[in-house]
Design a protein around this motif. Structure first.
Motif, PDB file in Angstrom:
ATOM      1  N   LEU A  18       3.395  28.113  30.970  1.00 25.58           N
ATOM      2  CA  LEU A  18       2.458  28.440  30.620  1.00 25.58           C
ATOM      3  C   LEU A  18       1.509  26.921  30.150  1.00 25.58           C
ATOM      4  N   ARG A  19       2.144  26.188  29.645  1.00 28.09           N
ATOM      5  CA  ARG A  19       1.145  25.051  29.161  1.00 28.09           C
ATOM      6  C   ARG A  19       1.565  23.561  30.634  1.00 28.09           C
ATOM      7  N   HIS A  20       2.452  23.809  31.611  1.00 31.07           N
ATOM      8  CA  HIS A  20       2.401  22.581  32.019  1.00 31.07           C
ATOM      9  C   HIS A  20       1.984  23.311  33.687  1.00 31.07           C
ATOM     10  N   GLU A  64       8.818  30.321  16.401  1.00 33.80           N
ATOM     11  CA  GLU A  64       8.811  29.476  14.820  1.00 33.80           C
ATOM     12  C   GLU A  64       7.416  29.231  14.637  1.00 33.80           C
ATOM     13  N   LYS A  65       6.652  28.933  15.953  1.00 32.24           N
ATOM     14  CA  LYS A  65       5.625  28.137  15.629  1.00 32.24           C
ATOM     15  C   LYS A  65       4.513  29.000  16.063  1.00 32.24           C
ATOM     16  N   GLN A  66       4.793  29.985  16.390  1.00 29.04           N
ATOM     17  CA  GLN A  66       3.689  31.311  17.327  1.00 29.04           C
ATOM     18  C   GLN A  66       3.257  30.060  18.390  1.00 29.04           C
ATOM     19  N   ARG A  67       4.107  29.741  19.261  1.00 30.58           N
ATOM     20  CA  ARG A  67       2.745  28.798  19.952  1.00 30.58           C
ATOM     21  C   ARG A  67       2.127  29.984  21.636  1.00 30.58           C
ATOM     22  N   PHE A  68       2.893  31.150  21.287  1.00 33.89           N
ATOM     23  CA  PHE A  68       2.258  32.385  22.357  1.00 33.89           C
ATOM     24  C   PHE A  68       1.938  33.411  21.951  1.00 33.89           C
ATOM     25  N   TYR A 101      -3.533  14.900   9.213  1.00 32.56           N
ATOM     26  CA  TYR A 101      -2.710  14.107   9.873  1.00 32.56           C
ATOM     27  C   TYR A 101      -2.150  14.204  10.989  1.00 32.56           C
ATOM     28  N   HIS A 102      -1.646  13.237  11.496  1.00 29.33           N
ATOM     29  CA  HIS A 102      -1.211  12.701  12.593  1.00 29.33           C
ATOM     30  C   HIS A 102       0.430  12.656  12.631  1.00 29.33           C
ATOM     31  N   GLY A 103       0.908  12.690  13.084  1.00 23.85           N
ATOM     32  CA  GLY A 103       2.756  12.065  13.627  1.00 23.85           C
ATOM     33  C   GLY A 103       2.664  11.291  14.565  1.00 23.85           C
ATOM     34  N   THR A 104       3.527  10.604  14.652  1.00 22.71           N
ATOM     35  CA  THR A 104       3.635   9.815  15.499  1.00 22.71           C
ATOM     36  C   THR A 104       4.450   8.845  15.488  1.00 22.71           C
ATOM     37  N   ALA A 105       4.904   7.830  16.393  1.00 26.41           N
ATOM     38  CA  ALA A 105       6.262   7.059  15.575  1.00 26.41           C
ATOM     39  C   ALA A 105       5.506   5.562  15.966  1.00 26.41           C
ATOM     40  N   ASP A 110       0.634  -0.209  16.938  1.00 24.08           N
ATOM     41  CA  ASP A 110      -0.431  -0.851  17.264  1.00 24.08           C
ATOM     42  C   ASP A 110      -1.403  -0.594  17.890  1.00 24.08           C
ATOM     43  N   SER A 111      -0.231  -0.338  19.050  1.00 17.71           N
ATOM     44  CA  SER A 111      -1.926   0.798  20.138  1.00 17.71           C
ATOM     45  C   SER A 111      -2.644   1.305  19.460  1.00 17.71           C
ATOM     46  N   ILE A 112      -2.593   2.511  18.728  1.00 16.12           N
ATOM     47  CA  ILE A 112      -2.754   3.422  18.464  1.00 16.12           C
ATOM     48  C   ILE A 112      -3.944   2.599  17.582  1.00 16.12           C
ATOM     49  N   LYS A 115      -6.471   0.957  19.894  1.00 14.28           N
ATOM     50  CA  LYS A 115      -7.699   2.089  20.310  1.00 14.28           C
ATOM     51  C   LYS A 115      -7.650   3.560  20.142  1.00 14.28           C
ATOM     52  N   GLY A 116      -7.546   3.866  19.201  1.00 17.07           N
ATOM     53  CA  GLY A 116      -6.940   5.396  18.546  1.00 17.07           C
ATOM     54  C   GLY A 116      -6.348   5.784  18.578  1.00 17.07           C
ATOM     55  N   LEU A 117      -6.565   7.686  19.031  1.00  9.37           N
ATOM     56  CA  LEU A 117      -5.646   8.860  19.218  1.00  9.37           C
ATOM     57  C   LEU A 117      -6.202   9.179  20.821  1.00  9.37           C
ATOM     58  N   LYS A 121      -1.096  12.805  28.189  1.00  9.57           N
ATOM     59  CA  LYS A 121      -1.168  14.246  29.608  1.00  9.57           C
ATOM     60  C   LYS A 121      -1.271  15.202  29.058  1.00  9.57           C
ATOM     61  N   ARG A 122      -1.195  14.888  27.311  1.00 15.86           N
ATOM     62  CA  ARG A 122      -2.288  16.735  26.881  1.00 15.86           C
ATOM     63  C   ARG A 122      -3.312  17.073  27.388  1.00 15.86           C
ATOM     64  N   GLN A 123      -4.066  18.419  26.437  1.00 18.51           N
ATOM     65  CA  GLN A 123      -5.558  18.398  27.422  1.00 18.51           C
ATOM     66  C   GLN A 123      -6.384  17.723  25.627  1.00 18.51           C
ATOM     67  N   GLN A 139       9.215  12.803  14.049  1.00 20.27           N
ATOM     68  CA  GLN A 139      10.692  11.881  14.172  1.00 20.27           C
ATOM     69  C   GLN A 139      10.318  12.699  16.253  1.00 20.27           C
ATOM     70  N   ARG A 140       9.874  13.345  17.029  1.00 20.92           N
ATOM     71  CA  ARG A 140      10.565  13.705  17.783  1.00 20.92           C
ATOM     72  C   ARG A 140      10.200  12.390  19.618  1.00 20.92           C
ATOM     73  N   HIS A 141       9.310  11.663  18.695  1.00 19.68           N
ATOM     74  CA  HIS A 141       8.916  10.561  19.432  1.00 19.68           C
ATOM     75  C   HIS A 141      10.289   8.568  18.696  1.00 19.68           C
ATOM     76  N   GLY A 142      10.408   8.840  17.765  1.00 19.81           N
ATOM     77  CA  GLY A 142      11.525   7.909  17.031  1.00 19.81           C
ATOM     78  C   GLY A 142      11.236   7.855  15.709  1.00 19.81           C
TER      79      GLY A 142
HETATM   80  C1  HQG Z   1       0.507   8.854  20.733  1.00 21.98           C
HETATM   81  C2  HQG Z   1       4.899  19.873  19.837  1.00 21.98           C
HETATM   82  C3  HQG Z   1       0.090   4.607  21.704  1.00 21.98           C
HETATM   83  C4  HQG Z   1       0.159  10.154  19.727  1.00 21.98           C
HETATM   84  C5  HQG Z   1       4.151  19.015  18.256  1.00 21.98           C
HETATM   85  C6  HQG Z   1       2.273  10.727  20.622  1.00 21.98           C
HETATM   86  C7  HQG Z   1       2.610  19.251  18.733  1.00 21.98           C
HETATM   87  C8  HQG Z   1      -0.080   6.918  21.945  1.00 21.98           C
HETATM   88  C9  HQG Z   1       2.179  10.337  21.771  1.00 21.98           C
HETATM   89  C10 HQG Z   1       2.511  18.683  20.043  1.00 21.98           C
HETATM   90  C11 HQG Z   1      -2.065   6.482  21.383  1.00 21.98           C
HETATM   91  C12 HQG Z   1       1.970  12.139  22.776  1.00 21.98           C
HETATM   92  C13 HQG Z   1       2.230  17.484  20.615  1.00 21.98           C
HETATM   93  C14 HQG Z   1      -2.451   5.501  21.779  1.00 21.98           C
HETATM   94  C15 HQG Z   1      -1.416   8.612  20.949  1.00 21.98           C
HETATM   95  N1  HQG Z   1      -1.107   4.557  21.625  1.00 21.98           N
HETATM   96  N2  HQG Z   1       0.465   6.089  21.727  1.00 21.98           N
HETATM   97  N3  HQG Z   1      -3.415   4.802  22.072  1.00 21.98           N
HETATM   98  N4  HQG Z   1      -2.771   7.732  20.877  1.00 21.98           N
HETATM   99  N5  HQG Z   1      -0.700   8.816  20.856  1.00 21.98           N
HETATM  100  O1  HQG Z   1       3.614  14.894  22.428  1.00 21.98           O
HETATM  101  O2  HQG Z   1       0.964  14.821  19.491  1.00 21.98           O
HETATM  102  O3  HQG Z   1       6.650  22.162  19.636  1.00 21.98           O
HETATM  103  O4  HQG Z   1       2.077  15.069  24.243  1.00 21.98           O
HETATM  104  O5  HQG Z   1       0.874   9.834  18.867  1.00 21.98           O
HETATM  105  O6  HQG Z   1       4.964  19.772  17.345  1.00 21.98           O
HETATM  106  O7  HQG Z   1       3.363  14.411  19.646  1.00 21.98           O
HETATM  107  O8  HQG Z   1       5.476  21.614  21.799  1.00 21.98           O
HETATM  108  O9  HQG Z   1       1.457  15.010  21.418  1.00 21.98           O
HETATM  109  O10 HQG Z   1       2.998  10.682  19.649  1.00 21.98           O
HETATM  110  O11 HQG Z   1       2.106  19.642  17.714  1.00 21.98           O
HETATM  111  O12 HQG Z   1       4.950  23.222  20.790  1.00 21.98           O
HETATM  112  O13 HQG Z   1       1.234   9.720  22.214  1.00 21.98           O
HETATM  113  O14 HQG Z   1       3.487  19.267  20.693  1.00 21.98           O
HETATM  114  O15 HQG Z   1       4.377  20.491  19.673  1.00 21.98           O
HETATM  115  O16 HQG Z   1       2.540  13.089  22.166  1.00 21.98           O
HETATM  116  O17 HQG Z   1       2.645  16.699  19.978  1.00 21.98           O
HETATM  117  P1  HQG Z   1       2.943  14.125  22.294  1.00 21.98           P
HETATM  118  P2  HQG Z   1       2.041  15.568  19.938  1.00 21.98           P
HETATM  119  P3  HQG Z   1       5.370  22.057  21.144  1.00 21.98           P
END
Ligand code: HQG
Length: 187
Positions: A18-20, A64-68, A101-105, A110-112, A115-117, A121-123, A139-142
């Motif tokens: 439904l997403r990809h 648990e995240k009401q994804r649909f 807030y934005h959680g990342t790794a 440095d890149s963020i 260049k900003g967020l 691949k996502r919309q 945490q999903r990324h490191g």
């Molecule tokens: C990072 C899950 C380098 C960004 C979650 C992230 C979320 C950059 C990664 C949803 C960047 C993309 C989305 C830059 C952004 N340089 N890295 N300039 N800008 N990034 O998975 O936000 O369980 O596409 O920080 O709970 O991690 O699937 O996005 O780390 O709501 O329902 O590039 O996916 O939901 O990773 O996760 P993702 P996200 P679901």
């Protein structure tokens, strides 16, 4: 398979198609991301995923995240957010809270900051209202790190924010000027 495990597995199957990659199982989504439930059940069956309407309802309700979500008629279903394919969720631009807030790794930092967020691949870039959620997403990324987004300032400068049906804030990008680092987990 235990019931809970089966629901998780079905949730992943639904997220994927439904997403990809709906085309991978021959499913068609309309412009707003909706699939016909009957067609989804049929395509899932053909793909080797026996799935009943009742089971689908359970997965939607228990996710648990009401994804649909179903539409009002119950005949269509879509993912609430997270798409990589281009869909128009038809969400109205909405004024955000002062800060999000934005959680990342750490290894992306440095890149963020340069260049900003960016949405990758996502919309959309995904933002959350709590640091707990941001930490889980990161945490999903490191090693997780949390960024503060000055969302109200961005909104006042004309950037459009959207709120998904399951409470995720969506935006096309966040320039570095609106970002700061909240904390490094575990340090
Ligand atoms: C990072 C899950 C380098 C960004 C979650 C992230 C979320 C950059 C990664 C949803 C960047 C993309 C989305 C830059 C952004 N340089 N890295 N300039 N800008 N990034 O998975 O936000 O369980 O596409 O920080 O709970 O991690 O699937 O996005 O780390 O709501 O329902 O590039 O996916 O939901 O990773 O996760 P993702 P996200 P679901």
């Amino acid at each position: 398979m235990a019931k809970r495990e089966r629901q998780i597995s079905l949730g992943k199957f639904l997220s994927k198609h439904l997403r990809h990659t709906p085309e991978e199982i021959g499913l068609t989504l309309d412009g707003e991301g909706w699939a016909l439930v009957d067609e989804l059940l049929e395509r899932a069956r053909a793909a080797g995923r026996g799935l009943t309407r009742e089971e689908l309802e359970e997965v939607v309700a228990s996710n648990e995240k009401q994804r649909f979500a179903f539409d009002a008629s119950g005949k269509k279903i879509r993912a609430n957010q997270g798409h990589s394919i281009s869909v128009d969720l038809a969400l109205p631009p909405t004024a955000p809270p002062p800060i999000l807030y934005h959680g990342t790794a750490l290894h992306f930092l440095d890149s963020i900051l340069q260049k900003g967020l960016i949405r990758g691949k996502r919309q959309y870039v995904h933002l959350s209202t709590t640091t707990e959620t941001a930490e889980k997403v990161g945490q999903r990324h490191g090693r997780p790190i949390i960024l503060i987004v000055r969302s109200q300032e961005m909104h006042e400068a004309g950037h459009l924010f959207f709120l998904s049906q399951n409470g995720v804030w969506l935006i096309e990008s966040v320039p570095p000027a609106y970002l700061s680092v909240l904390s490094t987990s575990g340090s």
